[in-house]
Design a protein around this motif. Structure first.
Motif, PDB file in Angstrom:
ATOM      1  N   PRO A 127      27.304  18.452 -40.582  1.00  0.00           N
ATOM      2  CA  PRO A 127      27.697  16.976 -40.048  1.00  0.00           C
ATOM      3  C   PRO A 127      29.003  17.454 -39.825  1.00  0.00           C
ATOM      4  N   CYS A 128      29.409  16.455 -38.550  1.00  0.00           N
ATOM      5  CA  CYS A 128      30.961  16.085 -38.301  1.00  0.00           C
ATOM      6  C   CYS A 128      31.458  15.493 -39.270  1.00  0.00           C
ATOM      7  N   ARG A 129      30.741  14.680 -39.811  1.00  0.00           N
ATOM      8  CA  ARG A 129      31.850  13.565 -40.902  1.00  0.00           C
ATOM      9  C   ARG A 129      30.813  13.276 -41.435  1.00  0.00           C
ATOM     10  N   ARG A 130      32.274  13.001 -42.585  1.00  0.00           N
ATOM     11  CA  ARG A 130      31.329  12.424 -43.795  1.00  0.00           C
ATOM     12  C   ARG A 130      30.530  10.608 -43.846  1.00  0.00           C
ATOM     13  N   SER A 131      30.902   9.652 -43.018  1.00  0.00           N
ATOM     14  CA  SER A 131      30.954   8.975 -43.041  1.00  0.00           C
ATOM     15  C   SER A 131      30.150   8.330 -41.466  1.00  0.00           C
ATOM     16  N   THR A 132      30.564   8.384 -40.237  1.00  0.00           N
ATOM     17  CA  THR A 132      30.099   8.129 -39.203  1.00  0.00           C
ATOM     18  C   THR A 132      29.329   9.275 -38.326  1.00  0.00           C
ATOM     19  N   SER A 133      28.231  10.368 -38.909  1.00  0.00           N
ATOM     20  CA  SER A 133      27.868  10.788 -39.311  1.00  0.00           C
ATOM     21  C   SER A 133      26.420  10.417 -39.945  1.00  0.00           C
ATOM     22  N   ALA A 134      26.645   9.652 -41.112  1.00  0.00           N
ATOM     23  CA  ALA A 134      25.182   9.487 -41.488  1.00  0.00           C
ATOM     24  C   ALA A 134      24.125   8.910 -40.816  1.00  0.00           C
ATOM     25  N   ALA A 135      24.328   7.682 -39.881  1.00  0.00           N
ATOM     26  CA  ALA A 135      23.672   7.036 -38.925  1.00  0.00           C
ATOM     27  C   ALA A 135      22.395   7.938 -38.384  1.00  0.00           C
ATOM     28  N   ALA A 136      22.736   9.182 -38.325  1.00  0.00           N
ATOM     29  CA  ALA A 136      22.157  10.070 -37.105  1.00  0.00           C
ATOM     30  C   ALA A 136      21.444  10.590 -37.760  1.00  0.00           C
ATOM     31  N   VAL A 137      22.251  10.790 -38.474  1.00  0.00           N
ATOM     32  CA  VAL A 137      21.499  12.638 -39.622  1.00  0.00           C
ATOM     33  C   VAL A 137      20.302  11.929 -40.623  1.00  0.00           C
ATOM     34  N   LEU A 138      20.383   9.987 -40.785  1.00  0.00           N
ATOM     35  CA  LEU A 138      19.692   9.540 -41.590  1.00  0.00           C
ATOM     36  C   LEU A 138      18.207   9.005 -40.724  1.00  0.00           C
ATOM     37  N   GLU A 139      18.612   8.596 -39.623  1.00  0.00           N
ATOM     38  CA  GLU A 139      17.237   7.901 -38.548  1.00  0.00           C
ATOM     39  C   GLU A 139      16.461   9.696 -38.550  1.00  0.00           C
ATOM     40  N   ALA A 140      17.549  11.064 -37.904  1.00  0.00           N
ATOM     41  CA  ALA A 140      16.206  11.526 -37.688  1.00  0.00           C
ATOM     42  C   ALA A 140      15.915  11.895 -38.916  1.00  0.00           C
ATOM     43  N   SER A 141      16.425  12.111 -39.734  1.00  0.00           N
ATOM     44  CA  SER A 141      15.699  12.987 -41.324  1.00  0.00           C
ATOM     45  C   SER A 141      13.925  11.938 -41.259  1.00  0.00           C
ATOM     46  N   LYS A 142      14.215  10.714 -40.989  1.00  0.00           N
ATOM     47  CA  LYS A 142      12.865   9.934 -40.850  1.00  0.00           C
ATOM     48  C   LYS A 142      12.095  10.357 -39.515  1.00  0.00           C
ATOM     49  N   VAL A 144      11.461  13.550 -38.486  1.00  0.00           N
ATOM     50  CA  VAL A 144      11.823  15.340 -39.040  1.00  0.00           C
ATOM     51  C   VAL A 144      11.793  15.935 -39.931  1.00  0.00           C
ATOM     52  N   PRO A 145      11.759  17.005 -40.598  1.00  0.00           N
ATOM     53  CA  PRO A 145      12.126  17.435 -41.969  1.00  0.00           C
ATOM     54  C   PRO A 145      13.595  18.423 -40.996  1.00  0.00           C
ATOM     55  N   LEU A 146      14.586  17.836 -42.348  1.00  0.00           N
ATOM     56  CA  LEU A 146      16.020  17.760 -42.354  1.00  0.00           C
ATOM     57  C   LEU A 146      16.808  18.780 -43.212  1.00  0.00           C
ATOM     58  N   VAL A 147      17.822  19.669 -42.997  1.00  0.00           N
ATOM     59  CA  VAL A 147      18.944  19.886 -44.254  1.00  0.00           C
ATOM     60  C   VAL A 147      20.040  19.727 -43.059  1.00  0.00           C
ATOM     61  N   GLN A 148      21.031  19.545 -44.686  1.00  0.00           N
ATOM     62  CA  GLN A 148      22.021  20.032 -44.041  1.00  0.00           C
ATOM     63  C   GLN A 148      22.480  20.927 -44.382  1.00  0.00           C
ATOM     64  N   ILE A 149      23.524  21.456 -43.870  1.00  0.00           N
ATOM     65  CA  ILE A 149      24.084  22.815 -44.340  1.00  0.00           C
ATOM     66  C   ILE A 149      25.019  22.820 -44.012  1.00  0.00           C
ATOM     67  N   ASP A 150      25.935  23.301 -45.206  1.00  0.00           N
ATOM     68  CA  ASP A 150      27.545  23.491 -45.735  1.00  0.00           C
ATOM     69  C   ASP A 150      27.744  21.907 -45.450  1.00  0.00           C
ATOM     70  N   ARG A 151      27.869  21.259 -44.756  1.00  0.00           N
ATOM     71  CA  ARG A 151      28.095  19.627 -45.036  1.00  0.00           C
ATOM     72  C   ARG A 151      27.601  18.807 -45.427  1.00  0.00           C
ATOM     73  N   ALA A 152      27.316  17.350 -45.648  1.00  0.00           N
ATOM     74  CA  ALA A 152      26.631  16.832 -45.809  1.00  0.00           C
ATOM     75  C   ALA A 152      26.975  15.073 -45.573  1.00  0.00           C
ATOM     76  N   VAL A 153      26.141  13.955 -45.980  1.00  0.00           N
ATOM     77  CA  VAL A 153      27.360  13.388 -45.373  1.00  0.00           C
ATOM     78  C   VAL A 153      26.901  12.400 -46.365  1.00  0.00           C
ATOM     79  N   ASP A 154      27.283  11.377 -46.939  1.00  0.00           N
ATOM     80  CA  ASP A 154      27.287   9.757 -47.949  1.00  0.00           C
ATOM     81  C   ASP A 154      25.879   8.908 -47.391  1.00  0.00           C
ATOM     82  N   GLY A 155      25.440   8.868 -48.705  1.00  0.00           N
ATOM     83  CA  GLY A 155      24.353   7.905 -48.482  1.00  0.00           C
ATOM     84  C   GLY A 155      23.014   8.608 -48.206  1.00  0.00           C
TER      85      GLY A 155
END
Length: 256
Positions: A127-142, A144-155
């Motif tokens: 993810p490119c941003r800790r906070s503003t990337s969170a919504a997209a990451v959260l929705e995708a994780s619901k 498909v299986p999702l793994v964050q690499i090197d960077r992560a998002v909050d919450g």
């Protein structure tokens, strides 16, 4: 305009069997007499037939494709990660579908949606941003299986593979202090990214804990060679410049 690409019906006609028999041979879903399978495979090779992968994915509920999104390929770190991921996936019968976000959360969200809608079996994302990337990451994780690499998002509670940024920065600072350096500068990326925040936080915490050992100065910008040059020009124009510089990544270090 019609297509010259052979269909399953063309294969069935050439082999003298039903389309259902062709499908069973190609998917291995049900047993087919060896002589029938041999005729079908010969017709497939002769006609150059290639199965419709999207249709196969819908039937099998698996695309055998893993999506991957990285901020950019300008940073040499990411091409290496991509190369290794692609090789490991290929060994397991999967293909890698790569996209870049351009370090833009809006573009990143579009790419996430695109890959998930294409029914990838999983998603690797830095993810490119800790906070503003969170919504997209959260929705995708619901979905498909999702793994964050090197960077992560909050919450967002999902798998993460990366390094211990805080331990790494700590080792760097302790190393320069062991060389009797006492004016240490930190040049890093900004705090909007996970890695930028982790590394900056680690440096400031250590500086506070070891304040009797050294003085420090901090310059934050972006993870780029250009920023490293700019920060170095500023730091070494100071009346009392640093005698050591700790950098947030290799690109910054090259610039410095």
């Amino acid at each position: 305009m019609g297509s010259d690409r052979p269909s399953i019906h063309d294969v069935a006609g050439a082999a003298g069997v039903s389309p259902a028999t062709v499908s069973r041979v190609l998917t291995g879903a049900r047993s087919v007499r060896p002589e029938s399978a041999e005729v079908v495979l010969a017709a497939v090779a002769r006609l150059g037939y290639r199965p419709n992968q999207l249709g196969r994915a819908l039937r099998k509920q698996s695309s055998q494709v893993i999506g991957m999104i990285v901020p950019s390929v300008d940073n040499p770190f990411f091409p290496l990660v991509i190369q290794v991921a692609e090789r490991r996936l290929r060994e397991r019968g999967y293909a890698l579908l790569l996209s870049t976000s351009g370090d833009d959360p809006d573009v990143e969200a579009e790419r996430v949606e695109m890959l998930v809608d294409r029914r990838v079996d999983g998603l690797l994302i830095s993810p490119c941003r800790r906070s503003t990337s969170a919504a997209a990451v959260l929705e995708a994780s619901k979905r498909v299986p999702l793994v964050q690499i090197d960077r992560a998002v909050d919450g967002v509670d999902c798998d993460f593979v990366g390094v211990d940024d805080q331990e790494g920065i700590g080792l760097l600072v302790e190393h320069v202090l062991s060389l009797n350096r006492r004016r240490v500068a930190y040049v890093g990326g900004d705090d909007r990214s996970w890695s930028g925040w982790q590394r900056h936080t680690a440096f400031t915490r250590l500086a506070k804990r070891r304040k009797s050992s050294f003085t420090h100065m901090i310059r934050l910008g972006e993870f780029s060679e250009e920023w490293g040059r700019t920060a170095a020009e500023e730091l070494f124009a100071l009346p009392d410049p640093p005698d050591a510089v700790v950098c947030g990544n290799d690109l910054i270090a090259v610039g410095v």
